[in-house]
Design a protein around this motif. Structure first.
Motif, PDB file in Angstrom:
ATOM      1  N   CYS A   1     -23.918   8.217  79.910  1.00  0.00           N
ATOM      2  CA  CYS A   1     -23.754   9.630  79.566  1.00  0.00           C
ATOM      3  C   CYS A   1     -24.719  10.014  78.440  1.00  0.00           C
ATOM      4  O   CYS A   1     -25.360  11.070  78.487  1.00  0.00           O
ATOM      5  N   CYS A   2     -24.837   9.141  77.445  1.00  0.00           N
ATOM      6  CA  CYS A   2     -25.768   9.428  76.340  1.00  0.00           C
ATOM      7  C   CYS A   2     -27.205   9.510  76.851  1.00  0.00           C
ATOM      8  O   CYS A   2     -27.990  10.305  76.354  1.00  0.00           O
TER       9      CYS A   2
ATOM     10  N   PHE B   1     -17.419   7.524  80.282  1.00  0.00           N
ATOM     11  CA  PHE B   1     -17.840   6.659  79.167  1.00  0.00           C
ATOM     12  C   PHE B   1     -16.695   5.815  78.621  1.00  0.00           C
ATOM     13  O   PHE B   1     -16.912   4.755  78.057  1.00  0.00           O
TER      14      PHE B   1
ATOM     15  N   TRP C   1     -17.427   6.091  69.232  1.00  0.00           N
ATOM     16  CA  TRP C   1     -17.300   5.134  70.355  1.00  0.00           C
ATOM     17  C   TRP C   1     -16.411   3.964  69.929  1.00  0.00           C
ATOM     18  O   TRP C   1     -16.780   2.803  70.081  1.00  0.00           O
TER      19      TRP C   1
ATOM     20  N   PRO D   1     -15.621  14.173  72.632  1.00  0.00           N
ATOM     21  CA  PRO D   1     -14.779  13.081  73.155  1.00  0.00           C
ATOM     22  C   PRO D   1     -15.090  11.724  72.538  1.00  0.00           C
ATOM     23  O   PRO D   1     -14.330  10.779  72.732  1.00  0.00           O
ATOM     24  N   CYS D   2     -16.185  11.616  71.834  1.00  0.00           N
ATOM     25  CA  CYS D   2     -16.625  10.299  71.339  1.00  0.00           C
ATOM     26  C   CYS D   2     -16.586  10.210  69.808  1.00  0.00           C
ATOM     27  O   CYS D   2     -17.185   9.305  69.224  1.00  0.00           O
TER      28      CYS D   2
ATOM     29  N   HIS E   1     -20.697   4.198  76.852  1.00  0.00           N
ATOM     30  CA  HIS E   1     -21.263   5.530  76.602  1.00  0.00           C
ATOM     31  C   HIS E   1     -22.739   5.634  76.960  1.00  0.00           C
ATOM     32  O   HIS E   1     -23.314   6.709  76.937  1.00  0.00           O
TER      33      HIS E   1
ATOM     34  N   ARG F   1     -27.331  13.039  78.505  1.00  0.00           N
ATOM     35  CA  ARG F   1     -27.104  14.202  77.646  1.00  0.00           C
ATOM     36  C   ARG F   1     -27.883  14.173  76.331  1.00  0.00           C
ATOM     37  O   ARG F   1     -28.023  15.183  75.669  1.00  0.00           O
ATOM     38  N   LYS F   2     -28.326  12.981  75.928  1.00  0.00           N
ATOM     39  CA  LYS F   2     -29.000  12.908  74.625  1.00  0.00           C
ATOM     40  C   LYS F   2     -30.410  12.333  74.712  1.00  0.00           C
ATOM     41  O   LYS F   2     -31.354  12.924  74.225  1.00  0.00           O
TER      42      LYS F   2
ATOM     43  N   ARG G   1     -21.132  18.833  74.909  1.00  0.00           N
ATOM     44  CA  ARG G   1     -19.830  18.244  74.606  1.00  0.00           C
ATOM     45  C   ARG G   1     -19.547  18.272  73.098  1.00  0.00           C
ATOM     46  O   ARG G   1     -18.771  17.462  72.600  1.00  0.00           O
TER      47      ARG G   1
ATOM     48  N   CYS H   1     -20.442  13.921  69.721  1.00  0.00           N
ATOM     49  CA  CYS H   1     -19.766  14.717  70.743  1.00  0.00           C
ATOM     50  C   CYS H   1     -18.248  14.647  70.547  1.00  0.00           C
ATOM     51  O   CYS H   1     -17.720  13.635  70.075  1.00  0.00           O
TER      52      CYS H   1
HETATM   53 FE1  SF4 Z   1     -21.672  11.548  76.430  1.00  0.00          FE
HETATM   54 FE2  SF4 Z   1     -21.886  12.674  74.037  1.00  0.00          FE
HETATM   55 FE3  SF4 Z   1     -20.126  10.744  74.406  1.00  0.00          FE
HETATM   56 FE4  SF4 Z   1     -22.752  10.176  74.453  1.00  0.00          FE
HETATM   57  S1  SF4 Z   1     -21.575  10.878  72.696  1.00  0.00           S
HETATM   58  S2  SF4 Z   1     -21.130   9.425  75.837  1.00  0.00           S
HETATM   59  S3  SF4 Z   1     -23.520  12.090  75.320  1.00  0.00           S
HETATM   60  S4  SF4 Z   1     -20.100  12.763  75.419  1.00  0.00           S
END
Ligand code: SF4
Length: 455
Positions: free
Chosen positions: A194-195, A186, A304, A288-289, A191, A198-199, A144, A286
């Motif tokens: 998802c974090c 998220f 965030w 979107p965040c 978040h 993905r992280k 992302r 990312c």
């Molecule tokens: Fe997902 Fe990345 Fe946003 Fe974390 S920072 S919520 S991994 S899109």
């Protein structure tokens, strides 16, 4: 017996990483070799013969191959030294990032890697280059990231002649998350989930192949979560190659450096940077965040932004977050003064704000800030809120504050739309529900327009 091995393979035993480092020609891509006997920095094991077609591991010319056989003297077996990293952190408190980087690379050699997010932590790579030692860089590709971040990864690989060691999320986990909850869950429920997929889990996997890692964390990045980062510490969250608590060491060479100084360094050294910085992005994660911040806004406000300031860690540096009780203990009343102190700002009690909530028709409109006096974002808007209160006093608009941390927090979340501090609510004269101020632009003019349009 420790055996010195030369390999053109990029695989490190027990690790998914490849190894790269600078050479005398920084543009040249390197595939390097290393000795297993060097993998442990803390122990020396008994050995008498090294069969070698190996390299020496010195600065700059570290990867020169020597075709020879050496007989080495027997070395007395020693007990492992247990390093006191707390002591070391104190010793390095005044050290420059370059000294700290040098120390970290010298101690952990091929068992340490720089975590690179694609933002201004590119400074770490430049510092590593300046040490003249081989170094490794890894990154988490969450899937992302912004296109600009991928471009920077490519530019960095070219500039430093390295391959970044990417780690990806588990495809099955991502699929399950997205199929169940959609691509932007998220924004609805935070978040963390998802974090985690993905992280955090990919990072955990990556770190299991290392004994130490290097991050670009700085104290000034987040007053809520990063104010006490040490230069070096036993990682409080993740495990390293040997497994178990204490098997991983975390280095933060930039802990004491201010953001402005990092930027001066990047400019002076002509280091490639993420093109998003020119568009107002400071902290980059990312797509979107992450969003740009305005002059004067704190850089973490761009991450965030819909969540509470103290929740703004993705889990990668979860050890930074202190328990609520710890935080409260630090904030003795003698240190934390109340804020928004003005004759024009009414301090509402719980009963007072409950009454405001109940009234369908009010005598006058009310503007209320839900705040916590220790919150740096509340402190940052104090002057403009007090000035606004002065201006609104002559217009018949009541301005108030309600302290919504501690015991009041749950109530404020349930009944007053509290997401993060500060939350600003307008109780119009006739509308039954309070309207939440949706922006982070908390200057007098923006707030005044909001009140004038809706009161
Ligand atoms: Fe997902 Fe990345 Fe946003 Fe974390 S920072 S919520 S991994 S899109």
């Amino acid at each position: 017996m420790a055996l010195a091995v030369t390999s053109s393979s990029t695989a490190i035993s027990g690790s998914s990483f490849s190894r790269s480092g600078p050479s005398s020609d920084p543009k040249a891509l390197q595939i390097c070799s290393f000795r297993l006997s060097e993998l442990s920095h803390v122990s020396q094991r008994r050995y008498s013969l090294k069969s070698l077609k190996a390299e020496s591991h010195t600065r700059n010319d570290s990867l020169v191959t020597r075709a020879s056989t050496l007989i080495t003297p027997e070395v007395e077996e020693k007990e492992e030294d247990v390093e006191d990293f707390e002591q070391l952190a104190k010793k390095l408190e005044e050290a420059s990032p370059l000294e700290i980087m040098d120390k970290a690379l010298q101690k952990f050699r091929s068992n340490i890697a720089i975590a690179f997010s694609g933002a201004e932590d590119v400074a770490l790579i430049e510092y590593a280059r300046l040490t003249g030692r081989p170094f490794r860089v890894f990154s988490l590709d969450t899937g992302r990231l912004n296109p600009e971040t991928y471009r920077l990864f490519d530019a960095v690989e070219k500039q430093y002649g390295i391959r970044i060691e990417y780690t990806f999320p588990d495809a099955v986990e991502v699929q399950a998350l997205v199929r169940n909850k959609g691509l932007f869950s998220f924004y609805e429920d935070g978040h963390q989930e998802c974090c985690r997929v993905r992280k955090v889990r990919p990072l955990r996997r990556a770190l299991k192949g290392l004994k130490a890692w290097i991050t670009g964390q700085r104290k000034d990045q987040s007053p809520g979560t990063r104010s006490e980062i040490p230069i070096v510490q036993v990682d409080p969250v993740f495990e390293g190659l040997d497994g178990g608590v204490g098997s991983l060491v975390k280095w933060n060479p930039l802990a004491n450096v201010e953001g402005g100084d990092v930027w001066n360094f990047l400019r002076t050294m002509d280091v490639p940077v993420n093109a998003l910085h020119a568009q107002g992005y400071v902290s980059i994660g990312c797509e979107p965040c992450t969003r740009p911040v305005l002059p004067g806004q704190h850089e973490r406000e761009g991450r965030w932004w819909w969540e509470d300031a103290k929740a703004k860690e993705c889990g990668l540096h979860k050890g930074n977050i202190k328990k609520e009780d710890d935080t409260t203990a630090d904030l003795a009343p003698a240190i934390v003064h109340d804020i928004f102190e003005s004759n024009n700002v009414v301090a509402l009690s719980r009963g007072g704000i409950e009454n405001l909530l109940k009234l369908g028709n009010r005598k006058e409109p009310w503007l209320v800030v839900l705040y916590a006096p220790w919150c740096p974002f509340c402190q940052a808007m104090e002057a403009s809120y007090v000035e606004l209160a002065e201006k609104l006093a002559v217009k018949g608009v009541k301005v108030a504050k309600f302290r919504a941390d501690g015991d009041q927090k749950e109530f404020a979340k349930q009944e007053l739309q509290l997401g993060s501090f500060p939350t600003i609510l307008l109780f119009p004269k006739s509308a039954p529900r309070a309207i939440k101020y949706p922006s982070e632009h908390r200057d007098v003019d923006s707030l005044m327009s909001f009140v004038n349009l809706l009161r």
